[in-house]
Design an enzyme around this catalytic site. Sequence first.
Site, short mmCIF file in Angstrom:
data_model
loop_
_atom_site.label_atom_id
_atom_site.label_comp_id
_atom_site.label_asym_id
_atom_site.label_seq_id
_atom_site.Cartn_x
_atom_site.Cartn_y
_atom_site.Cartn_z
N GLN A 64 64.14 -50.48 40.31
CA GLN A 64 63.74 -51.46 39.29
C GLN A 64 62.91 -50.82 38.18
OE1 GLN A 64 62.41 -54.40 42.53
NE2 GLN A 64 63.03 -55.74 40.86
N GLU B 93 64.27 -56.59 49.06
CA GLU B 93 64.04 -55.25 48.47
C GLU B 93 65.06 -54.23 48.96
OE1 GLU B 93 62.16 -55.10 45.98
OE2 GLU B 93 61.24 -57.05 46.31
N HIS C 217 68.13 -54.14 46.99
CA HIS C 217 68.06 -53.36 45.74
C HIS C 217 68.51 -51.91 45.98
CE1 HIS C 217 66.32 -56.04 42.80
NE2 HIS C 217 65.34 -56.39 43.61
ZN ZN Z 1 64.17 -58.08 43.38
#
Ligand code: ZN
Length: 175
Positions: A51, A137, A140
Site C-alpha cells: 500500500q 491485510e 493485500h
Molecule cells: Zn486494506
Amino acid sequence: MAIRPIITAPDPRLREVSKPVERVDDELRALMDDMLETMYDAPGIGLAAIQVGVPLRVIVMDLAGEGEEPAPRYFVNPEILDPSDDLSVHEEGCLSVPEYFDEVERPARCRVRYLDYDGAEQILDAEGMLATCIQHEMDHLEGVLFIDHLSRLKRDRVLKKLRKEKKERALAAAE
Ligand code: ZN
C-alpha cells in the site's frame, strides 16, 4: 520515520503479489516504522507494504481503541494456518479504497505464523476483529482487495467512483 504516500485503487501495483522477506534487518525495520507512522497518520488500523508501493510480505497493525495505549503489531512473511470453518461478518474499510465500507464474510478465527519486529518466529491465534484484520491485510500480499469479496456490481461501482475522483484531482492539479 517518515510518512509515505498511500496508493489507492485502481492502481495496478495493488494487484501485485508481494515477495517474501529474506531477512529482518534495520532496513526492514525502518520500512515497518514508516508504515506504522503512515498508518497512524491516515488514520487506519492496518497497512500492508504494497500500500506504500513496496511489494514485500510485511504488515503493520494496531487495534488499540481510542484512549488506549498504542499496541503496534508487525507481521513479516505471515502465513495463515487452519482458518476456522465458521465464518463471521465484519464491516471493513481500506486506506487504499478511501471512504468506502462494506461487510465481508471471512473465517471467524485463524492461526498465523510470522516473524516479528526482531525476526523471531511467532504463532498467534486470532479471532474477532484481529482475525478479520489479519486476513484483510494478508489479501493485500496476494494482490486482493476487500472489495473483491463483494458482488461485481458493488465493486465496479466503487472503482468507477474512485477512478472519477482521481481524474478530477488530476484535472484540478493541472489547472
Ligand atoms: Zn486494506
